[in-house]
Design a protein around this motif. Structure first.
Motif, PDB file in Angstrom:
ATOM      1  N   LEU A 100       0.852  -1.193   0.000  1.00  0.00           N
ATOM      2  CA  LEU A 100       0.000   0.000   0.000  1.00  0.00           C
ATOM      3  C   LEU A 100       0.884   1.238   0.000  1.00  0.00           C
ATOM      4  N   GLN A 101       0.368   2.260  -0.647  1.00  0.00           N
ATOM      5  CA  GLN A 101       1.067   3.550  -0.619  1.00  0.00           C
ATOM      6  C   GLN A 101       0.116   4.595  -0.050  1.00  0.00           C
ATOM      7  N   CYS A 102      -0.790   5.132  -0.862  1.00  0.00           N
ATOM      8  CA  CYS A 102      -1.721   6.113  -0.285  1.00  0.00           C
ATOM      9  C   CYS A 102      -2.746   5.426   0.620  1.00  0.00           C
ATOM     10  N   GLY A 103      -3.009   4.149   0.376  1.00  0.00           N
ATOM     11  CA  GLY A 103      -3.935   3.388   1.217  1.00  0.00           C
ATOM     12  C   GLY A 103      -5.395   3.533   0.831  1.00  0.00           C
ATOM     13  N   TYR A 104      -5.671   4.301  -0.210  1.00  0.00           N
ATOM     14  CA  TYR A 104      -7.089   4.526  -0.527  1.00  0.00           C
ATOM     15  C   TYR A 104      -7.805   3.241  -0.926  1.00  0.00           C
ATOM     16  N   CYS A 105      -7.114   2.407  -1.679  1.00  0.00           N
ATOM     17  CA  CYS A 105      -7.734   1.156  -2.151  1.00  0.00           C
ATOM     18  C   CYS A 105      -7.677   0.061  -1.096  1.00  0.00           C
ATOM     19  N   CYS A 137      -6.071   0.004  -7.967  1.00  0.00           N
ATOM     20  CA  CYS A 137      -5.028   0.670  -7.187  1.00  0.00           C
ATOM     21  C   CYS A 137      -4.235   1.543  -8.135  1.00  0.00           C
ATOM     22  N   ARG A 138      -4.147   2.813  -7.810  1.00  0.00           N
ATOM     23  CA  ARG A 138      -3.448   3.721  -8.726  1.00  0.00           C
ATOM     24  C   ARG A 138      -1.975   3.876  -8.342  1.00  0.00           C
ATOM     25  N   CYS A 139      -1.555   3.264  -7.219  1.00  0.00           N
ATOM     26  CA  CYS A 139      -0.205   3.540  -6.711  1.00  0.00           C
ATOM     27  C   CYS A 139       0.785   2.399  -6.881  1.00  0.00           C
ATOM     28  N   THR A 140       0.376   1.176  -6.597  1.00  0.00           N
ATOM     29  CA  THR A 140       1.372   0.126  -6.339  1.00  0.00           C
ATOM     30  C   THR A 140       1.792  -0.678  -7.553  1.00  0.00           C
TER      31      THR A 140
HETATM   32  S1  FES Z   1      -2.260   2.307  -2.474  1.00  0.00           S
HETATM   33 FE1  FES Z   1      -2.972   4.150  -3.411  1.00  0.00          FE
HETATM   34  S2  FES Z   1      -4.659   3.478  -4.580  1.00  0.00           S
HETATM   35 FE2  FES Z   1      -3.782   1.642  -3.885  1.00  0.00          FE
END
Ligand code: FES
Ligand code: FES
Length: 161
Positions: A100-105, A137-140
């Motif tokens: 996880l990065q931003c954790g939104y998903c 997930c837009r980050c990982t």
């Molecule tokens: S960790 Fe940022 S959208 Fe999945």
């Protein structure tokens, strides 16, 4: 405007009685009325999976469900399955592998991954990808998420019964 209607449901094992407007979806009810903000709202159209919860044991997108449709049901959110310890190993695997990065998903991803591991304890990477394909997930880049789910499946298989 429609009048509020009475709903009764279980949320994370706790009986909830409330009056809600018929158009209020379950995601908004959980977040705004019950302050269970671990259920995230991304697209509001059933596409991203951020709002995933369990209803009577099955994962659903709570943005697509009206609160009145959950009348009489047992709803489990990320707070419930986290507090019970049910996904402690999965959460640890996500942390250890930077899944996880931003954790939104992440709440929706954890709910969906747990659903997979419940129904299919030894999924291969392709099966993990397919099961999680409705959770964006837009980050990982997904790689670390698949690693974490695979590692959790392995650990659970090795755990003494
Ligand atoms: S960790 Fe940022 S959208 Fe999945
Ligand atoms: S907010 Fe429900 S699926 Fe995206």
């Amino acid at each position: 405007m429609s009048a509020p209607v009475s709903v009764s449901l279980l949320v994370n094992g706790e009986p909830i009685d409330a009056f809600v407007l018929p158009r209020i979806n379950l995601a908004d009810f959980l977040r705004e009325n019950l302050k269970l903000t671990g259920t995230h709202v991304g697209c509001e159209h059933g596409v991203c999976g951020a709002c995933t919860v369990r209803i009577d044991g099955e994962v659903v997108r709570s943005c697509l469900m009206l609160t009145v449709q959950a009348h009489g049901a047992s709803v489990e959110t990320i707070e419930g399955i986290s507090d019970s310890g049910e996904i402690a190993d999965l959460q640890a695997a996500f942390r250890e592998r930077n899944a996880l990065q931003c954790g939104y998903c992440t709440p929706g991803m954890l709910m969906t991954a747990q659903d997979l591991l419940k129904h299919s304890p030894a999924p291969d990477r392709q099966a993990i990808r397919e099961h999680l394909s409705g959770n964006y997930c837009r980050c990982t880049g997904y790689q670390a998420i698949v690693d974490a789910v695979e590692a959790t499946a392995r650990m659970r298989a090795e755990r003494p019964a």
